[in-house]
Design an enzyme around this catalytic site. Structure first.
Site, PDB file in Angstrom:
ATOM      1  N   ARG A 121     -32.331  -6.519  19.590  1.00  0.00           N
ATOM      2  CA  ARG A 121     -31.501  -5.601  18.817  1.00  0.00           C
ATOM      3  C   ARG A 121     -30.751  -4.621  19.721  1.00  0.00           C
ATOM      4  NH1 ARG A 121     -32.518  -5.796  13.374  1.00  0.00           N
ATOM      5  NH2 ARG A 121     -32.231  -3.592  12.882  1.00  0.00           N
ATOM      6  N   ASP A 135     -34.881  -6.676   1.580  1.00  0.00           N
ATOM      7  CA  ASP A 135     -35.653  -7.769   2.164  1.00  0.00           C
ATOM      8  C   ASP A 135     -36.732  -8.159   1.186  1.00  0.00           C
ATOM      9  OD1 ASP A 135     -34.218  -7.956   4.482  1.00  0.00           O
ATOM     10  OD2 ASP A 135     -35.526  -6.607   5.624  1.00  0.00           O
ATOM     11  N   GLU A 136     -37.219  -9.382   1.318  1.00  0.00           N
ATOM     12  CA  GLU A 136     -38.218  -9.864   0.364  1.00  0.00           C
ATOM     13  C   GLU A 136     -39.519  -9.079   0.423  1.00  0.00           C
ATOM     14  OE1 GLU A 136     -39.759 -13.656   2.765  1.00  0.00           O
ATOM     15  OE2 GLU A 136     -37.896 -12.676   3.277  1.00  0.00           O
ATOM     16  N   ASP A 137     -39.801  -8.439   1.579  1.00  0.00           N
ATOM     17  CA  ASP A 137     -41.067  -7.731   1.730  1.00  0.00           C
ATOM     18  C   ASP A 137     -40.926  -6.229   1.523  1.00  0.00           C
ATOM     19  OD1 ASP A 137     -39.549  -7.325   3.957  1.00  0.00           O
ATOM     20  OD2 ASP A 137     -41.221  -7.378   5.361  1.00  0.00           O
ATOM     21  N   GLU A 176     -27.867  -8.160  11.689  1.00  0.00           N
ATOM     22  CA  GLU A 176     -26.824  -8.019  10.678  1.00  0.00           C
ATOM     23  C   GLU A 176     -26.849  -6.638  10.039  1.00  0.00           C
ATOM     24  OE1 GLU A 176     -30.315  -8.683   8.166  1.00  0.00           O
ATOM     25  OE2 GLU A 176     -29.660  -9.400  10.120  1.00  0.00           O
ATOM     26  N   ASP A 177     -28.041  -6.032   9.930  1.00  0.00           N
ATOM     27  CA  ASP A 177     -28.134  -4.687   9.359  1.00  0.00           C
ATOM     28  C   ASP A 177     -27.529  -3.638  10.279  1.00  0.00           C
ATOM     29  OD1 ASP A 177     -30.079  -5.200  11.208  1.00  0.00           O
ATOM     30  OD2 ASP A 177     -31.716  -4.270  10.096  1.00  0.00           O
ATOM     31  N   ARG A 210     -25.524 -12.871   4.390  1.00  0.00           N
ATOM     32  CA  ARG A 210     -26.280 -11.900   3.593  1.00  0.00           C
ATOM     33  C   ARG A 210     -25.343 -10.910   2.913  1.00  0.00           C
ATOM     34  NH1 ARG A 210     -31.588  -8.483   5.425  1.00  0.00           N
ATOM     35  NH2 ARG A 210     -31.771  -7.266   3.502  1.00  0.00           N
ATOM     36  N   ARG A 218       0.836  -1.202   0.000  1.00  0.00           N
ATOM     37  CA  ARG A 218       0.000   0.000   0.000  1.00  0.00           C
ATOM     38  C   ARG A 218       0.872   1.255   0.000  1.00  0.00           C
ATOM     39  NH1 ARG A 218      -3.501  -2.969   4.558  1.00  0.00           N
ATOM     40  NH2 ARG A 218      -1.397  -3.786   4.827  1.00  0.00           N
TER      41      ARG A 218
END
Length: 771
Positions: free
Chosen positions: A724, A592-594, A680-681, A576, A461
């Protein structure tokens, strides 16, 4: 009489010619040597000349590394340069002589270089593991061997990191279980019989591939730098107060001196806020400390009273130190002690532009890190001291060297620094403090990364990476070989992220896939976006994956489904944010799926993200707060005037954070997510804020999720928020501080909610969305 005058005149002329010939020859040689040194390295000028070259003649605060070509972010250094990585420094030495340190090593121990004293075959560019010897057996009295608080912190930092391995056969580096930090035989932390203990180590091998940490060496009265009390052999020394005479270039590592209360991880933030004005504070130069009436370090400190004027220069010392200070005091001690008591040290730090950092009994002192944190520009008075991590850090951007022999020139030096240069120096002190010096963990990890870059196959680096935020510890070169792939370097170098994004939909509930289902509608909305590159479905539910004909038509947009035949094979919540090979774009749309978002919302959020590629940009926002009643961090979904989290159920971020999440975060953090199947979020938000030191960005009005079609929305479950909150406190404990930052910014499209024709608005569907 005239003849006598003529003889005298002839003698004077002869003497003058002889002086010019002999003295001029010597001066000519010195000038030639000076020109050679400047030509080889213009930054390595001796003594006061260097100060003028670096500071008086140049007020440009830009880093030379910023002008590097695009492809030079990670260089493949030549074999020679990899082992000669000592940065330019003033060649000061007490007594005025300039000593040249050759590649054969310092005067302390036998010659060592990486290619002669290090076994590269034990190391891999992908797996750089460190083995810590277990504690020694109990002694005859049944007591464990002594170990200081700081050394225990070092061991804990390593054992809780990704560097650690319990298998010595996998290890690249070996760390002693023997405390070697304090080698002053008069100290209570001094460990005896170290030579015999080293010989009993099963993998010692004369120190090869071992690293020895040391803060104090030598003892009263001479504090000999070589006074470790044992032969380190071929071990790498990570040592404080190291001089250019003892450093083995490209082999040893100079580290800072830190006190017993120094934090293990996290650490306090720097004291300077952004745009800190005025440039010049109440005091131009300040120092408060021990005087050292006699002995090592006394020459400089006994002379500081000459600079003290109690107006813009406050340099006060005290004789009150040591058990016999009254026996050693001189006539000036009473006056010095009274002046010393007039000033508060913390107040001086906060109100001084420059802070003097003279040597103590050893070359380094606690003052160095203290003034660095305070944003008080260090003025270094310690000839021949190798500054911490000097092989990688360009200290010309954050500190000023002065010569102990030219103390009275210090006022002119600091007065010659321009306002723009002062602001640049002050800002750089905070960058270096935050990224490398605020905790023992960062100091140890920086040491490891410096050694790691010496491996033949590991990318090197450059100065830009090391000397700008977020620094080398958070810029993993195995991710990419060009700076264009790192989100935090794009803006600094005038580049924009690549076009298009990859949508990653995490399916955890797995409802029936019908034209009326949320997942079906979401895929249709994504397909209509003009910026979509591909869609990736992470099928984490135990329901079977719907056949291809059940999915909506995506046209030319590829749709990939990652699933598993068993529960062990299916993507887990921790995966994820895995850096899947299918993700080739810089931008990742996490869903998310929803999530219920229309195409205009997706396109607008993506355009916002392109202006802020280093941050999370999205819709549902949450906030953290400090709960005094519980003495813990709290978590809330209430819609307030501020937020600190943007949920990754509907957000854009750079794919580099997937790589960091998977390959850099502590296993303790990932284990917390896996065990809770949650949070995780939150962890991703903490990671991005830790890297950037910036909050996320919320777009438009949408503030939450709709209830899941199954009616089992976790957002309606009180236990969900309790869990949470627990995660949030665990994460903050592992990070060592709370990385999340508050913001009350919300970005909306132009003409949003304005009473003008809908035809004039670019994102027409956004206003039809309820909150």
């Amino acid at each position: 009489m005239q003849a006598k005058k003529r003889y005298i005149l002839v003698i004077i002329c002869c003497a003058f010619l002889a002086y010019c010939y002999l003295g001029g020859y010597r001066l000519k040689g010195l000038q030639a040597l000076f020109r050679i040194r400047v030509r080889k390295n213009p930054d390595n000028l001796p003594c006061y000349h260097q100060l003028h070259y670096q500071y008086a003649e140049s007020t440009d605060s830009s880093n030379q590394a910023q002008a590097l070509p695009d492809d030079d972010l990670f260089t493949a250094p030549t074999y020679e340069s990899r082992f000669r990585d000592v940065a330019p420094q003033p060649s000061f030495q007490r007594g005025g002589a300039i000593r040249r340190v050759t590649d054969e090593g310092g005067a302390m121990f036998k010659s060592c270089r990486m290619e002669t004293c290090f076994d590269f075959s034990k190391c891999s560019d992908k797996n750089f593991y460190v083995y810590v010897y277990p504690p020694e057996p109990l002694n005859s009295l049944g007591a464990p061997p002594p170990i200081s608080q700081n050394y225990q912190k070092i061991i804990s930092a390593i054992q809780e990191s990704r560097y650690y391995t319990t298998d010595p056969e996998q290890a690249c580096l070996f760390v002693l279980g023997i405390d070697t930090l304090d080698r002053d035989s008069l100290s209570e932390d001094f460990v005896r019989n170290v030579p015999s203990r080293l010989q009993r180590l099963p993998h010692w091998n004369n120190g090869r591939n071992h690293i020895i940490f040391n803060l104090y060496s030598g003892t009263w009265p001479d504090y000999n730098e070589n006074g470790l009390g044992f032969d380190p052999g071929q071990a790498i020394l990570a040592k404080a107060s190291m001089s250019i005479q003892s450093l083995r270039p490209g082999f040893d590592v100079s580290i800072p001196l830190f006190h017993k209360q120094f934090p293990l991880r996290g650490g306090n933030t720097g004291f300077v806020i952004s745009n800190n004005f005025p440039a010049n504070k109440k005091y131009l130069l300040a120092f408060k400390g021990k005087r050292y009436v006699h002995g090592i370090g006394s020459e400089t400190r006994n002379s500081l009273f000459h600079l003290h004027n109690a107006r813009d220069f406050v340099l006060v010392t005290t004789c009150k130190h040591g058990k016999s200070w009254r026996d050693l005091q001189d006539a000036r001690c009473d006056e010095d002690n009274r002046e010393y008591d007039r000033y508060d040290y913390e107040t001086l730090l906060q109100n001084s532009t420059f802070c003097l950092v003279p040597r103590g009994r050893r070359l380094g002192s606690f003052r160095f890190l203290e003034v660095l944190q305070a944003g008080c520009i260090p003025v270094l008075l310690s000839n021949s001291w190798v500054l911490p991590f000097q092989s990688k850090i360009d200290w010309k951007q954050a500190a000023i060297w002065a010569d102990e022999r030219l103390l009275l020139q210090v006022p002119d030096i600091v007065r010659s620094i321009s306002t723009s240069r002062i602001l640049a120096l002050r800002q750089q002190t905070q960058v270096l403090w935050e990224r490398y010096f605020s905790s023992i963990e960062k100091i140890i990890f920086t040491t490891f990364e410096i050694i790691r870059e010496r491996l033949p196959d590991y990318p090197h680096r450059n100065g830009l990476t090391w000397n700008t935020s977020p620094g080398a510890l958070l810029t993993i070169p195995t991710f990419s070989d060009t700076h264009r792939r790192f989100p935090f370097l794009l803006d600094k170098l005038g580049h924009t992220p690549g076009l298009n994004y990859t949508a990653v939909i995490f399916v955890q509930i797995g409802t029936q896939l019908t034209p009326n289902s949320a997942l079906y509608k979401l895929v249709k909305s994504i397909t209509k976006s003009q910026y979509i590159d591909k869609i990736l479905i992470l099928w984490a539910t135990d329901r079977s994956v719907p056949p291809k004909k059940r999915w909506p038509s995506t046209g030319h947009i590829p749709l990939h489904i990652i699933s598993g035949s068993t529960s062990e094979d299916r993507p887990s919540i921790s995966q994820r944010f895995y850096p899947h090979d299918q993700i080739e774009t810089d931008a990742v749309l996490s869903l998310d799926e929803d999530a219920i978002l229309n195409t205009d919302e997706l396109d607008f959020a993506y355009q916002v993200w392109r202006d802020f590629p280093d941050r999370i940009v999205g819709y549902p926002a949450r906030a953290h707060f400090w709960d005094d009643s519980k003495n813990a961090w709290g978590y809330t979904s209430k819609w307030t005037n501020y937020y600190s989290i943007v949920l990754t159920g509907a957000a854009f971020y750079h794919r580099y954070y997937n790589y960091l999440y998977t390959n850099w975060l502590s296993y303790l953090l990932l284990k917390t997510v896996q065990q809770s199947s949650n949070c995780e979020d939150i962890l991703m938000n903490l990671l991005v804020s830790h890297v950037t030191r910036k909050p996320p960005i919320k777009v438009t009005q949408r503030k939450g999720y709709k209830d899941r079609e199954s009616g089992r929305s976790p957002w309606n479950d009180p236990d969900h928020f309790i869990q949470r909150q627990s995660c949030l406190n665990t994460f903050a404990a592992v990070f060592g501080y709370m990385p999340l930052l508050r913001s009350n910014l919300r970005l909306d499209p132009v003409l949003y909610r304005d009473s003008v024709s809908n035809l004039r608005k670019k994102y027409r569907q956004i206003e039809l969305v309820g909150s």
